[in-house]
Write a protein that holds these residues in place. Structure first.
Motif, mmCIF file in Angstrom:
data_model
loop_
_atom_site.group_PDB
_atom_site.id
_atom_site.type_symbol
_atom_site.label_atom_id
_atom_site.label_comp_id
_atom_site.label_asym_id
_atom_site.label_seq_id
_atom_site.Cartn_x
_atom_site.Cartn_y
_atom_site.Cartn_z
ATOM 1 N N TYR A 228 0.229 -8.784 2.674
ATOM 2 C CA TYR A 228 -1.153 -9.280 2.683
ATOM 3 C C TYR A 228 -1.682 -9.392 4.108
ATOM 4 C CZ TYR A 228 -5.018 -12.616 2.173
ATOM 5 O OH TYR A 228 -6.230 -13.250 2.243
ATOM 6 N N LEU A 229 -0.925 -10.049 4.983
ATOM 7 C CA LEU A 229 -1.383 -10.245 6.360
ATOM 8 C C LEU A 229 -1.397 -8.937 7.134
ATOM 9 C CD1 LEU A 229 0.427 -13.603 7.215
ATOM 10 C CD2 LEU A 229 -1.935 -13.246 6.463
ATOM 11 N N ARG A 230 -0.450 -8.049 6.840
ATOM 12 C CA ARG A 230 -0.445 -6.731 7.496
ATOM 13 C C ARG A 230 -1.676 -5.921 7.095
ATOM 14 N NH1 ARG A 230 4.058 -5.279 5.848
ATOM 15 N NH2 ARG A 230 3.560 -3.778 4.218
ATOM 16 N N THR A 231 -2.030 -5.963 5.812
ATOM 17 C CA THR A 231 -3.215 -5.245 5.344
ATOM 18 C C THR A 231 -4.463 -5.755 6.034
ATOM 19 O OG1 THR A 231 -2.215 -4.807 3.177
ATOM 20 C CG2 THR A 231 -4.621 -4.701 3.308
ATOM 21 N N LYS A 232 -4.615 -7.082 6.100
ATOM 22 C CA LYS A 232 -5.779 -7.668 6.774
ATOM 23 C C LYS A 232 -5.787 -7.289 8.248
ATOM 24 C CE LYS A 232 -7.511 -9.984 3.253
ATOM 25 N NZ LYS A 232 -8.798 -9.575 2.627
ATOM 26 N N GLY A 233 -4.603 -7.326 8.884
ATOM 27 C CA GLY A 233 -4.529 -6.977 10.290
ATOM 28 C C GLY A 233 -4.869 -5.518 10.561
ATOM 29 N N GLU A 234 -4.418 -4.639 9.707
ATOM 30 C CA GLU A 234 -4.745 -3.220 9.865
ATOM 31 C C GLU A 234 -6.232 -2.969 9.633
ATOM 32 O OE1 GLU A 234 -2.066 -1.075 7.340
ATOM 33 O OE2 GLU A 234 -0.327 -1.460 8.623
ATOM 34 N N THR A 235 -6.816 -3.726 8.733
ATOM 35 C CA THR A 235 -8.266 -3.620 8.518
ATOM 36 C C THR A 235 -9.018 -4.027 9.776
ATOM 37 O OG1 THR A 235 -7.982 -4.103 6.166
ATOM 38 C CG2 THR A 235 -10.200 -4.356 7.072
ATOM 39 N N GLU A 236 -8.623 -5.158 10.367
ATOM 40 C CA GLU A 236 -9.243 -5.586 11.627
ATOM 41 C C GLU A 236 -9.094 -4.507 12.698
ATOM 42 O OE1 GLU A 236 -8.451 -10.425 11.318
ATOM 43 O OE2 GLU A 236 -7.582 -9.253 12.937
ATOM 44 N N ARG A 237 -7.882 -4.033 12.871
ATOM 45 C CA ARG A 237 -7.603 -3.021 13.904
ATOM 46 C C ARG A 237 -8.491 -1.796 13.747
ATOM 47 N NH1 ARG A 237 -2.301 -0.160 12.519
ATOM 48 N NH2 ARG A 237 -3.771 0.763 11.042
ATOM 49 N N ASP A 238 -8.627 -1.317 12.524
ATOM 50 C CA ASP A 238 -9.354 -0.074 12.294
ATOM 51 C C ASP A 238 -10.863 -0.267 12.368
ATOM 52 O OD1 ASP A 238 -6.891 1.098 12.069
ATOM 53 O OD2 ASP A 238 -6.883 1.122 9.883
ATOM 54 N N VAL A 239 -11.347 -1.448 12.029
ATOM 55 C CA VAL A 239 -12.782 -1.731 12.187
ATOM 56 C C VAL A 239 -13.117 -1.898 13.667
ATOM 57 C CG1 VAL A 239 -14.586 -3.443 11.749
ATOM 58 C CG2 VAL A 239 -13.133 -2.661 9.875
ATOM 59 N N ILE A 240 -12.270 -2.604 14.404
ATOM 60 C CA ILE A 240 -12.497 -2.761 15.845
ATOM 61 C C ILE A 240 -12.551 -1.399 16.537
ATOM 62 C CG2 ILE A 240 -11.440 -3.582 17.994
ATOM 63 C CD1 ILE A 240 -10.323 -5.963 16.341
ATOM 64 N N ALA A 241 -11.703 -0.480 16.101
ATOM 65 C CA ALA A 241 -11.630 0.845 16.723
ATOM 66 C C ALA A 241 -12.904 1.665 16.534
ATOM 67 C CB ALA A 241 -10.432 1.616 16.162
ATOM 68 N N LEU A 242 -13.767 1.254 15.618
ATOM 69 C CA LEU A 242 -15.007 1.999 15.377
ATOM 70 C C LEU A 242 -16.013 1.823 16.510
ATOM 71 C CD1 LEU A 242 -15.440 1.300 11.551
ATOM 72 C CD2 LEU A 242 -14.692 3.424 12.635
ATOM 73 N N GLY A 243 -15.820 0.800 17.334
ATOM 74 C CA GLY A 243 -16.638 0.661 18.535
ATOM 75 C C GLY A 243 -18.040 0.138 18.329
ATOM 76 N N PHE A 244 -18.226 -0.815 17.438
ATOM 77 C CA PHE A 244 -19.533 -1.471 17.309
ATOM 78 C C PHE A 244 -19.857 -2.216 18.609
ATOM 79 C CE2 PHE A 244 -18.544 -0.887 12.862
ATOM 80 C CZ PHE A 244 -19.775 -0.784 12.224
#
Length: 217
Positions: A118-134
Motif C-alpha cells: 500500500y505505502l509503496r504504491t502511494k509512494g510510486e504514485t507521488e514519485r511519478d506525478v512529481i516527475a511530470l514537472g508541474f
C-alpha cells in the motif's frame, strides 16, 4: 478533478463549486454526481476512458483524490491500476493540456521504497506525478480519515472513535499519524491552491491544519 465521489472528493468538489476562484469545474467520475451546478461539467469515465476524454481535460489545476481499498479490489494488479496508473495518467494528460498545478492525495508513510504494498504504491504514485514537472505540486498525506461514508464500515468506525482518543497523545513528529476529517483535507487542498506556492509541497496533519483559518496545528 478526479475522485469526486470519494470521502475527500465529495467535499472537494463542493468546495470548488462554492469558491469564486473557479469559473468551471470538470469532474471525471464513474457515475453521475448527486449534485448539479452551472459551473460543473461531469465526464463519465474511468482509467480506460482517459484517452477519449483527454481533449476535454483542460484546466489550470488538477485535483486528484482517487483510491480504492483491498476489500473492494483484492487483486494487487487491479489495485495498482486504480491507485497508481489512474492518478498518474490523469495528471499526465492535464499537464500535457497546460495545467500548471497538481494537488494529490496519498497517505501518511508513502514511500516508493517501502516493503509494504500500500505505502509503496502511494509512494510510486507521488514519485511519478512529481516527475511530470508541474509548476506547483502539492501532495497531501492524511492518516485515518474521519467522516461519514455511504457504505457501512463497523471496524473503521471503531478506529475513528479510537482516533479521537489517541490524537491528543500524538505529538511532535508523531502528529502526522493523527486522524483528520476528510472535510479538513479538502479545505486544506483548496487553501494550498490559493497560495500559488511554486515547487513541491508535502502536507501531513500539521501542515494541513496550518492551512485552515482559525485552527491551531
Amino acid at each position: 478533478m478526479f475522485g469526486a465521489t470519494g470521502l475527500i472528493g465529495s467535499h472537494l468538489v463542493r468546495g470548488l463549486l462554492d469558491s469564486p476562484d473557479y469559473a468551471e469545474v470538470i469532474a471525471v467520475a464513474r457515475r453521475p454526481l448527486p449534485l448539479s451546478d452551472p459551473k460543473l461539467t461531469v465526464l463519465i469515465g474511468d482509467r480506460d476512458a482517459l484517452p477519449a476524454l483527454a481533449p476535454q481535460l483542460v484546466a489550470d489545476e488538477v485535483f486528484i483524490a482517487l483510491g480504492t481499498t483491498r476489500k473492494h479490489t483484492p487483486d494487487e494488479a487491479a489495485y495498482y491500476r486504480i491507485d497508481h496508473d489512474y492518478p498518474v495518467e490523469a495528471a499526465r494528460i492535464a499537464r500535457r493540456n497546460g495545467a500548471r498545478a497538481v494537488l494529490l492525495v496519498t497517505a501518511v508513510g508513502a514511500k516508493a521504497a517501502s516493503g509494504q504494498f500500500y505505502l509503496r504504491t502511494k509512494g510510486e504514485t507521488e514519485r511519478d506525478v512529481i516527475a511530470l514537472g508541474f509548476d506547483d505540486t502539492h501532495i497531501f498525506r492524511p492518516s485515518m480519515l474521519i467522516g461519514e461514508r455511504a457504505e457501512h464500515r463497523p471496524l473503521e468506525r471503531l478506529f475513528i472513535a479510537l482516533a479521537h482518543l489517541v490524537n491528543p497523545l500524538l505529538r511532535g513528529a508523531a502528529d502526522r499519524y493523527r486522524g483528520i476529517d476528510a472535510a479538513d483535507v479538502a479545505e486544506a487542498m483548496l487553501a494550498a491552491a490559493r497560495t500559488g506556492a511554486a515547487g513541491l509541497g508535502i502536507y501531513h496533519w500539521r501542515e494541513m491544519m496550518a492551512l485552515l483559518p482559525g485552527r491551531r496545528a
